[in-house]
Design a protein around this motif. Structure first.
Motif, mmCIF file in Angstrom:
data_model
loop_
_atom_site.group_PDB
_atom_site.id
_atom_site.type_symbol
_atom_site.label_atom_id
_atom_site.label_comp_id
_atom_site.label_asym_id
_atom_site.label_seq_id
_atom_site.Cartn_x
_atom_site.Cartn_y
_atom_site.Cartn_z
ATOM 1 N N PRO A 1 69.232 -71.827 -75.414
ATOM 2 C CA PRO A 1 69.784 -70.817 -76.117
ATOM 3 C C PRO A 1 69.223 -70.465 -77.600
ATOM 4 C CG PRO A 1 71.552 -71.913 -75.336
ATOM 5 C CD PRO A 1 70.504 -72.755 -75.003
ATOM 6 N N ARG A 2 69.012 -69.359 -78.246
ATOM 7 C CA ARG A 2 68.579 -69.301 -79.420
ATOM 8 C C ARG A 2 70.227 -69.061 -80.228
ATOM 9 N NH1 ARG A 2 64.868 -65.107 -81.114
ATOM 10 N NH2 ARG A 2 64.616 -66.263 -83.307
ATOM 11 N N SER A 3 70.367 -69.968 -81.188
ATOM 12 C CA SER A 3 71.765 -69.593 -81.840
ATOM 13 C C SER A 3 71.900 -68.543 -82.465
ATOM 14 C CB SER A 3 72.067 -70.961 -82.853
ATOM 15 O OG SER A 3 70.950 -70.776 -83.813
ATOM 16 N N GLY A 4 70.987 -67.805 -82.993
ATOM 17 C CA GLY A 4 71.120 -66.438 -83.636
ATOM 18 C C GLY A 4 71.673 -65.675 -82.708
ATOM 19 N N LEU A 5 71.156 -65.391 -81.125
ATOM 20 C CA LEU A 5 71.738 -64.495 -80.389
ATOM 21 C C LEU A 5 72.944 -64.785 -79.944
ATOM 22 C CD1 LEU A 5 68.489 -64.195 -77.959
ATOM 23 C CD2 LEU A 5 69.367 -62.614 -79.723
ATOM 24 N N ALA A 6 73.357 -66.158 -79.756
ATOM 25 C CA ALA A 6 74.673 -66.606 -79.347
ATOM 26 C C ALA A 6 75.590 -66.096 -80.442
ATOM 27 C CB ALA A 6 74.728 -68.183 -79.138
ATOM 28 N N LEU A 7 75.430 -66.467 -81.661
ATOM 29 C CA LEU A 7 76.181 -66.037 -82.637
ATOM 30 C C LEU A 7 76.400 -64.639 -82.894
ATOM 31 C CD1 LEU A 7 78.047 -67.097 -85.261
ATOM 32 C CD2 LEU A 7 75.975 -66.623 -86.542
ATOM 33 N N LYS A 8 75.338 -63.790 -83.076
ATOM 34 C CA LYS A 8 75.340 -62.176 -83.193
ATOM 35 C C LYS A 8 75.828 -61.648 -82.187
ATOM 36 C CE LYS A 8 71.815 -62.770 -86.390
ATOM 37 N NZ LYS A 8 70.355 -62.770 -86.319
ATOM 38 N N HIS A 9 75.522 -61.758 -80.809
ATOM 39 C CA HIS A 9 75.723 -61.025 -79.801
ATOM 40 C C HIS A 9 76.299 -61.796 -78.457
ATOM 41 C CE1 HIS A 9 72.956 -58.244 -81.737
ATOM 42 N NE2 HIS A 9 72.164 -58.971 -81.865
ATOM 43 N N GLY A 10 76.759 -62.948 -78.580
ATOM 44 C CA GLY A 10 76.911 -63.873 -77.503
ATOM 45 C C GLY A 10 76.192 -63.879 -76.308
ATOM 46 N N ILE A 11 74.879 -63.791 -76.387
ATOM 47 C CA ILE A 11 73.898 -64.096 -75.567
ATOM 48 C C ILE A 11 73.441 -65.536 -75.489
ATOM 49 C CG2 ILE A 11 71.536 -63.656 -74.862
ATOM 50 C CD1 ILE A 11 73.332 -61.243 -74.626
ATOM 51 N N THR A 12 73.638 -66.109 -74.136
ATOM 52 C CA THR A 12 73.142 -67.711 -73.965
ATOM 53 C C THR A 12 72.612 -67.727 -72.666
ATOM 54 O OG1 THR A 12 73.780 -69.724 -74.344
ATOM 55 C CG2 THR A 12 75.382 -68.325 -73.212
ATOM 56 N N CYS A 13 72.103 -68.860 -72.591
ATOM 57 C CA CYS A 13 71.418 -69.279 -71.084
ATOM 58 C C CYS A 13 72.633 -69.732 -70.435
ATOM 59 C CB CYS A 13 70.397 -70.291 -71.250
ATOM 60 S SG CYS A 13 69.135 -69.900 -72.221
ATOM 61 N N LEU A 14 72.834 -69.217 -69.174
ATOM 62 C CA LEU A 14 73.803 -69.817 -68.344
ATOM 63 C C LEU A 14 73.925 -71.037 -67.926
ATOM 64 C CD1 LEU A 14 76.212 -69.074 -66.624
ATOM 65 C CD2 LEU A 14 75.044 -68.070 -65.001
ATOM 66 N N ASN A 15 72.397 -71.491 -67.596
ATOM 67 C CA ASN A 15 72.182 -72.755 -67.130
ATOM 68 C C ASN A 15 71.868 -73.906 -67.960
ATOM 69 O OD1 ASN A 15 69.929 -71.225 -67.163
ATOM 70 N ND2 ASN A 15 68.944 -72.462 -65.620
ATOM 71 N N THR A 16 72.294 -73.513 -69.356
ATOM 72 C CA THR A 16 71.599 -74.437 -70.556
ATOM 73 C C THR A 16 71.890 -75.930 -70.328
ATOM 74 O OG1 THR A 16 71.188 -74.408 -72.520
ATOM 75 C CG2 THR A 16 73.403 -74.156 -71.977
ATOM 76 N N PRO A 17 70.764 -76.871 -70.474
ATOM 77 C CA PRO A 17 69.528 -76.566 -70.453
ATOM 78 C C PRO A 17 68.844 -76.317 -69.402
ATOM 79 C CG PRO A 17 69.615 -78.799 -71.181
ATOM 80 C CD PRO A 17 71.109 -78.509 -70.870
ATOM 81 N N GLY A 18 68.239 -75.451 -69.322
ATOM 82 C CA GLY A 18 67.599 -75.054 -67.873
ATOM 83 C C GLY A 18 66.205 -75.942 -67.876
ATOM 84 N N THR A 19 66.013 -76.439 -66.425
ATOM 85 C CA THR A 19 65.084 -77.766 -66.362
ATOM 86 C C THR A 19 64.025 -76.975 -65.758
ATOM 87 O OG1 THR A 19 66.867 -79.163 -66.168
ATOM 88 C CG2 THR A 19 64.732 -79.625 -65.256
ATOM 89 N N ILE A 20 62.713 -77.115 -66.300
ATOM 90 C CA ILE A 20 61.436 -76.771 -65.779
ATOM 91 C C ILE A 20 60.846 -78.159 -65.453
ATOM 92 C CG2 ILE A 20 59.175 -75.472 -65.973
ATOM 93 C CD1 ILE A 20 61.853 -73.723 -66.237
ATOM 94 N N ASP A 21 60.600 -78.319 -63.878
ATOM 95 C CA ASP A 21 60.067 -79.496 -63.705
ATOM 96 C C ASP A 21 58.381 -79.478 -63.911
ATOM 97 O OD1 ASP A 21 62.374 -80.783 -61.779
ATOM 98 O OD2 ASP A 21 62.066 -78.422 -61.381
ATOM 99 N N SER A 22 57.863 -80.626 -64.113
ATOM 100 C CA SER A 22 56.388 -80.664 -64.434
ATOM 101 C C SER A 22 55.831 -80.203 -63.368
ATOM 102 C CB SER A 22 55.921 -82.005 -64.979
ATOM 103 O OG SER A 22 56.125 -82.998 -63.926
ATOM 104 N N ASP A 23 56.214 -80.328 -62.196
ATOM 105 C CA ASP A 23 55.138 -79.728 -60.883
ATOM 106 C C ASP A 23 55.799 -78.189 -60.589
ATOM 107 O OD1 ASP A 23 57.912 -80.352 -59.958
ATOM 108 O OD2 ASP A 23 57.301 -81.506 -58.335
ATOM 109 N N TYR A 24 56.376 -77.673 -61.401
ATOM 110 C CA TYR A 24 56.668 -76.274 -60.934
ATOM 111 C C TYR A 24 55.611 -75.508 -61.413
ATOM 112 C CZ TYR A 24 59.185 -71.603 -61.205
ATOM 113 O OH TYR A 24 59.725 -70.432 -61.241
ATOM 114 N N ARG A 25 55.034 -74.455 -60.487
ATOM 115 C CA ARG A 25 53.853 -73.742 -60.735
ATOM 116 C C ARG A 25 54.395 -72.082 -60.568
ATOM 117 N NH1 ARG A 25 52.948 -77.462 -62.698
ATOM 118 N NH2 ARG A 25 51.221 -78.793 -62.462
ATOM 119 N N GLY A 26 55.439 -71.962 -60.478
ATOM 120 C CA GLY A 26 56.004 -70.620 -60.550
ATOM 121 C C GLY A 26 56.121 -69.982 -61.998
#
Ligand SMILES: O=c1ccn([C@H]2C[C@H](O)[C@@H](COP(=O)(O)OP(=O)(O)OP(=O)(O)O)O2)c(=O)[nH]1
Ligand SMILES: [Mg+2]
Length: 160
Positions: free
Chosen positions: A79-104
């Protein structure tokens, strides 16, 4: 030795980025300052169809990017802390994991924990991505775990 002052920079791992058509015209992720840990990710939603995130709701936001993460690394979506502080916007699955072999397409799972609706507009910096080394271990089943001072104590066992 007659080495170019920036010669060592060629040893940096390389992140390959493919821009999908719906990311046309958007800035690619970049380190905003010299010491930045993360690169901001932008929402690749249509200009004329911003995404309204109601309180308590979640949304998978496209970045319009396919990544080629160097082997031995992962990308963490945070997440970005500014969005979290000002608007309560965060990543639900934080930290999201992007695998090195993911091509989507890399997507960001945002949730609105604030009290107000939040409008996600095209190009908005919605999250950040940290590239981090990953260790893959060899898994070995053992009969018994070795003894340690801590033993099975946890969850506050050492006091406050
Ligand atoms: O925030 C995220 C998290 C994941 N992914 C993509 C990249 C990642 O490599 C893949 C799988 O993620 P993860 O392993 O977290 O999800 P899963 O539920 O275990 O799915 P899978 O069975 O595909 O591994 O989904 C994203 O685009 N954004
Ligand atoms: Mg998985």
């Amino acid at each position: 030795m007659n080495m170019h002052p920036h010669a060592t920079r060629t040893l940096e791992p390389i992140l390959g980025l493919v821009r999908l058509p719906h990311a046309d015209g958007l800035d690619l992720p970049a380190y905003e300052t010299e010491g930045a840990a993360g690169m901001d990710l932008r929402a690749a939603v249509p200009e004329d169809r911003p995404l309204m995130l109601m309180p308590g709701k979640r949304a998978l936001v496209p970045t319009g990017l396919v990544m080629e993460i160097p082997q031995g690394y992962e990308a963490q979506i945070r997440p970005r802390s500014g969005l979290a502080l000002k608007h309560g916007i965060t990543c639900l699955n934080t930290p999201g994991t992007i695998d090195s072999d993911y091509r989507g397409e890399v997507k960001v799972l945002l949730i609105n924990l604030g009290e107000e609706e939040f409008l996600i507009e095209r190009g908005m910096r919605i999250a950040q991505m940290v590239i981090a080394p990953v260790t893959q271990v060899r898994v070995v089943e053992v009969r018994q775990a070795s003894e340690t001072e801590r033993g099975s104590g946890g969850f506050g066992s050492t006091g406050v």
